[in-house]
Design an enzyme around this catalytic site. Structure first.
Site, short mmCIF file in Angstrom:
data_model
loop_
_atom_site.label_atom_id
_atom_site.label_comp_id
_atom_site.label_asym_id
_atom_site.label_seq_id
_atom_site.Cartn_x
_atom_site.Cartn_y
_atom_site.Cartn_z
N GLU A 122 0.79 -1.23 0.00
CA GLU A 122 0.00 0.00 0.00
C GLU A 122 0.82 1.28 0.00
OE1 GLU A 122 -2.99 -0.22 3.06
OE2 GLU A 122 -4.04 -1.85 2.04
N GLU A 161 -5.74 -8.30 0.20
CA GLU A 161 -6.44 -7.97 1.45
C GLU A 161 -7.89 -7.62 1.15
OE1 GLU A 161 -4.81 -4.94 4.05
OE2 GLU A 161 -2.78 -5.66 3.68
C1 FCB Z 1 -4.75 -2.06 5.24
C2 FCB Z 1 -3.42 -2.48 5.82
C3 FCB Z 1 -3.52 -3.51 6.91
C4 FCB Z 1 -4.73 -3.30 7.78
C5 FCB Z 1 -5.97 -3.17 6.95
C6 FCB Z 1 -7.23 -3.02 7.75
O1 FCB Z 1 -4.67 -0.74 4.83
O2 FCB Z 1 -2.57 -2.97 4.82
O3 FCB Z 1 -2.30 -3.51 7.62
O4 FCB Z 1 -4.50 -2.21 8.59
O5 FCB Z 1 -5.84 -2.08 6.10
#
Ligand code: FCB
Length: 443
Positions: free
Chosen positions: A167, A352
């Site tokens: 990210e 994610e």
């Molecule tokens: C993302 C992050 C992870 C976690 C999730 C909820 O932005 O990569 O570490 O905090 O969100």
């Protein structure tokens, strides 16, 4: 759960994700100080001034945690290596204990039939490098490359896939423009330099790792569906600007070697001199792209405010305890958009996706029906994107465990497994059990 393994193409990978600082316990194993340790130690930055010094003590309990992945019928585990654990000063002498920890962890995954998906940077910048300007310093590309080569010289022979940076929007924008994550700056010039240097670090490290003979290299980007708050020209422009900063800056740099005009219009005057010469290096070929997706936001014009002159508005849909709307269509859109506009047939992974909820243990169980519905909705969106032609190869739920949710401390529970932060007891939630059944091996 309505979805099951059989609904996905043969070989589709299901995993769960975590990151080092959020679970390991930074106080254990002779790790160096990282900027999250010091950011959390400064009043007002993190809820209740909580930090990752103990977290879930994954450092001591990793065997039990890997057993949970195996018993949950997962195929893969997305984890990260902490830079400050491996190189306490960011450069120079490695911490042998730190590297050995990850060596054992990777072997532990393989012993349990789990494919290791490694992330090299999930935000534990060593404090020694933060003091030198961290992501604002041009030298960070070389520091990160040296660190990456060191980690890969020990783990590269056994990992299934490697991501350079997790990210970059959070590394650069959230941390240097919005001031919400470490180092907590709110400065457009700092942000412009970080927006560029994080990509230079990705490009340099990718080139070096490839030259060292490592393969299956990628990057993990996060995306947030941007809608105009109304159909006025001003609000539509606000959404376009935010889409450029959040959703286009990084992918266009990596795949085309360019930055979007709508973002350069504000950042251009603050960019490091001669940045254009770096774009070829930044747009190294990658082998796969990771897509992190959680929600959408609406954007309105904020006339009179300095660039980007926008205001964020939350929409009307049901929300998680993060206040994030549940909007699975956004995931389908981004996967389809990546394939159509940016990466073609390159493998995509949802690296994610998940939700925080007010989970409680009652009579030894956690009934999180809302999370089961969330996962079902987003897995359906992935199937639709595959139907649209996107080459999606896997899905990782965020997160395996409840953990340290950065500036929001331990209050936001994203895990499939509940963690009692007093006793550190792990209790698999109903969503874990439902996924384990859905992922049972094909017969
Ligand atoms: C993302 C992050 C992870 C976690 C999730 C909820 O932005 O990569 O570490 O905090 O969100």
């Amino acid at each position: 759960m309505k979805t099951a393994r059989k609904d996905f193409p043969e070989g589709f990978i299901f995993g769960a994700a975590t990151s080092a600082y959020q679970i390991e316990g930074s106080a254990f194993g002779s790790a160096g100080s990282c900027h999250w340790d010091t950011f959390a130690a400064t009043p007002g930055n993190v809820v209740r001034a909580e930090d990752g010094s103990r977290a879930c003590d994954h450092h001591g309990r990793w065997r039990e945690d890997l057993d949970l992945l195996r018993d949950g019928n997962f195929d893969a585990y997305r984890f990260s290596v902490s830079w400050a654990r491996v190189l306490p000063e960011g450069r120079g002498t490695p911490n042998a204990e730190g590297i050995d920890f990850y060596d054992r962890l990777v072997d532990g995954m393989l012993e349990r039939g789990l494919k290791p998906f490694l992330t090299l940077y999930h935000w534990e910048l060593p404090s020694a490098l933060a003091l030198r300007g961290g992501w604002m310093n041009r030298d960070i590309a070389a520091w990160f490359t040296d660190y990456s080569r060191l980690v890969m010289s020990r783990l590269g022979d056994r990992v299934a896939a490697t991501a350079t940076i997790n990210e970059p929007w959070c590394v650069a924008w959230l941390s240097h423009f919005l001031g919400i994550h470490a180092p907590g700056l709110r400065d457009i010039r700092a942000a412009a330099h970080a927006m560029h240097n994080v990509l230079r670090a990705h490009g340099e490290a990718t080139a070096a790792l490839r030259a060292d003979g490592h393969g299956n290299l990628g990057i993990v980007l996060n995306f947030d569906h941007a809608e105009p708050a109304s159909q006025t020209a001003e609000d539509r422009a606000a959404a376009t600007t935010q889409d450029a900063i959040f959703n286009r800056w990084f992918i266009e740099a990596v795949t085309r070697g360019t930055y979007p005009e709508e973002a350069l219009s504000g950042l251009g005057p603050h960019m490091p001199g001669g940045w254009e010469a770096d774009m070829a290096r930044i747009s190294q070929p990658i082998d796969w792209l990771g897509v992190n997706y959680y929600t959408r936001h609406f954007h309105a014009a904020d006339p009179g405010a300095p660039w980007p002159a926008t205001r964020e508005i939350t929409g009307p849909l049901a929300k998680t305890t993060m206040g994030w709307e549940i909007y699975p269509e956004g995931l389908r859109n981004f996967l389809t958009r990546m394939a159509r506009d940016h990466v073609g047939d390159l493998p995509l992974y949802v690296t994610e996706n998940g939700m925080s909820w007010d989970d409680r243990v009652e009579n030894g169980a956690v009934e999180d029906a809302a999370r089961i519905a969330y996962i079902d909705g987003h897995l359906s969106a992935v199937r639709e994107a595959i139907g649209d032609g996107a080459n999606v190869r896997g899905f990782f739920y965020w997160s395996l465990l409840d953990n340290f949710e950065w500036s929001l401390g331990y209050e936001k529970r994203f895990g499939l497994v509940h963690v009692d932060f007093d006793t550190l007891k792990r209790t698999p939630k109903a969503s874990y059990q439902a996924l384990a059944r859905a992922l049972a091996p094909r017969i």
